[in-house]
Design an enzyme around this catalytic site. Structure first.
Site, PDB file in Angstrom:
ATOM      1  N   VAL A  59       0.848  -1.191   0.000  1.00 48.79           N
ATOM      2  CA  VAL A  59       0.000   0.000   0.000  1.00 48.79           C
ATOM      3  C   VAL A  59       0.885   1.243   0.000  1.00 48.79           C
ATOM      4  O   VAL A  59       1.778   1.381   0.838  1.00 48.79           O
ATOM      5  CB  VAL A  59      -0.939   0.011   1.220  1.00 48.79           C
ATOM      6  CG1 VAL A  59      -1.770   1.297   1.242  1.00 48.79           C
ATOM      7  CG2 VAL A  59      -1.851  -1.206   1.201  1.00 48.79           C
ATOM      8  N   LYS A  60       0.633   2.139  -0.938  1.00 50.51           N
ATOM      9  CA  LYS A  60       1.367   3.395  -1.018  1.00 50.51           C
ATOM     10  C   LYS A  60       0.693   4.425  -0.110  1.00 50.51           C
ATOM     11  O   LYS A  60      -0.508   4.659  -0.210  1.00 50.51           O
ATOM     12  CB  LYS A  60       1.399   3.903  -2.460  1.00 50.51           C
ATOM     13  CG  LYS A  60       2.124   2.975  -3.415  1.00 50.51           C
ATOM     14  CD  LYS A  60       1.971   3.399  -4.866  1.00 50.51           C
ATOM     15  CE  LYS A  60       2.533   4.785  -5.133  1.00 50.51           C
ATOM     16  NZ  LYS A  60       2.450   5.133  -6.573  1.00 50.51           N
ATOM     17  N   VAL A  61       1.486   5.052   0.749  1.00 50.12           N
ATOM     18  CA  VAL A  61       0.954   5.992   1.737  1.00 50.12           C
ATOM     19  C   VAL A  61       1.724   7.306   1.625  1.00 50.12           C
ATOM     20  O   VAL A  61       2.955   7.308   1.490  1.00 50.12           O
ATOM     21  CB  VAL A  61       1.087   5.418   3.163  1.00 50.12           C
ATOM     22  CG1 VAL A  61       0.634   6.440   4.203  1.00 50.12           C
ATOM     23  CG2 VAL A  61       0.267   4.134   3.294  1.00 50.12           C
TER      24      VAL A  61
END
Length: 416
Positions: free
Chosen positions: A140-142
């Site tokens: 997941v890109k945050v």
């Protein structure tokens, strides 16, 4: 035997993990195989508006309506877009050897709990869509805000792997390592420079990419650098030797069409064509045999174990090996981090990404660029400059809203 002719894509793959920054399955098949596939709200929206994705959108809207009762805190159209993003990413899985990277909602960049919920939901949706899907291949890109990176810290305890995106400073890269991100993605250029032909970024952050990767080696952090947002193939080749670089299809095609001696890389004092001659030949021959090069083999397993590959851990960069970095820690020092980030590079990092107000702990902020706002009335330490500092996340947020509107139009009954 005649020496194999290399192109610049093959050369780059001999030194760097090359990832596909696009959701176009056919382009990935043509140019790949690649290791990871990265995407964001803009990539997903631009892919989903293609007519051949109409069926996927309708299915995502129908599933969101069916399962919305399990996620009542999320607007139905937002849930539908999350489903569509994950579903679209999964269609490209057969063309890569590594992981899918799906971006969390950028409008939650200043809320740790909402980002945590979003990351966990993305994982849950991936197996609901495909019960056989291996979640060790999902990252997941945050957003690299203080709140976003603290969410990465919590997500790690749930077994959710993360990449810190929209990073523009060494301080963000250091905090990303401390909270346990698998990757960090510094944007080599401002996102606006890639979208507006009349706007120019005169300060690409080559030094941040090189210094951060060297910092990780010196202090034994397993996080890996995944550079992005190059404006030209020359900029990409200048960073040959970075752990990973993710690039869109047009740049990858341009690299594949280029031949000749590679240019000087910032990751070596020596001419790279002499240094890597044998390795490049092997990579070229491997591609000719329909195989990926040795650098990418086993990457998916390394991701699954939360480890970096051996080559990344052992790589020495002669050009920066003499530069020593004092170890810093920000993980439990919010005020120290904000102060260091504000001072870094004369504030240029702040101008390219977003930071929360130092005068208020509230996680919400106004997004003037988009013509909407969240509320709490808090002032910001930098006043009107929030418009500039919010640039990258505002752009992604704009596409988030456009996509949610698209999902509302997909014959879906709006809830609430």
């Amino acid at each position: 035997m005649a020496k194999a002719t290399m192109n610049m894509l093959q050369y780059l793959q001999s030194r760097t993990q090359v990832d596909f920054d696009n959701l176009d399955v056919e382009a990935s098949k043509k140019l790949g195989p690649f290791v990871d596939c990265t995407s964001n709200q803009m990539d997903a929206y631009n892919e989903l508006i293609n007519p051949h994705r109409a069926g996927l959108i309708k299915k995502a809207a129908a599933l969101a309506k069916e399962i919305h009762r399990y996620y009542p805190e999320v607007p139905q159209e937002e849930l539908a877009y999350e489903i569509a993003m994950v579903s679209c990413a999964q269609t490209i899985l057969p063309t890569i050897t590594g992981c899918l990277l799906v971006m969390a909602n950028p409008r939650y960049a200043y809320s740790t709990p909402k980002t945590v919920d979003n990351g966990r939901r993305i994982y849950q949706l991936s197996t609901r869509l495909d019960p056989t899907f291996d979640t060790s291949r999902l990252i997941v890109k945050v957003a690299s805000t203080w709140e976003g990176l603290q969410a990465c810290r919590t997500l790690k305890t749930y077994g959710v792997k993360t990449l810190a995106t929209t990073a523009f400073s060494l301080e963000q890269c250091i905090l990303a390592a401390e909270v346990g991100c698998i990757y960090v993605s510094p944007f080599l250029n401002e996102l606006k420079a890639a979208l507006d032909p009349d706007y120019h970024d005169d300060n690409p952050i080559f030094d941040i990419v090189v210094d951060a990767q060297h910092y990780y080696r010196q202090h034994n952090y397993p996080i890996r650098m995944k550079a992005c947002a190059a404006l030209s193939v020359d900029q990409i080749l200048k960073l040959a030797g970075v752990d990973a670089f993710t690039a869109p299809a047009d740049q990858l095609q341009e690299l594949a069409n280029m031949e000749g001696p590679p240019p000087q890389s910032l990751f070596s004092d020596e001419p790279v064509d002499e240094k890597s001659e044998g390795k490049v030949d092997g990579a070229v021959n491997g591609h000719a045999n329909g195989e990926t090069n040795g650098h990418t083999n086993g990457v998916a397993n390394d991701h699954a174990n939360g480890e970096t590959n051996g080559e990344a851990n052992g790589r020495a960069h002669k050009g920066h090996g003499k530069k020593q970095f004092e170890k810093q820690s920000f993980i439990d020092d919010e005020s120290g981090y904000r102060l260091a980030f504000a001072k870094a590079d004369d504030g240029k990092g702040q101008m390219k990404t977003t930071q929360a107000s130092r005068s208020s702990p509230a996680p919400y902020f106004r997004i003037w660029l988009l013509g909407f706002s969240t509320h709490d009335g808090a002032s910001t330490a930098c006043g009107d400059s929030i418009l500039i500092r919010s640039q990258a996340l505002n752009i992604f947020s704009e596409y988030q809203l456009k996509a949610e509107a698209m999902m509302r139009d997909a014959d879906m009954t709006k809830i609430g």
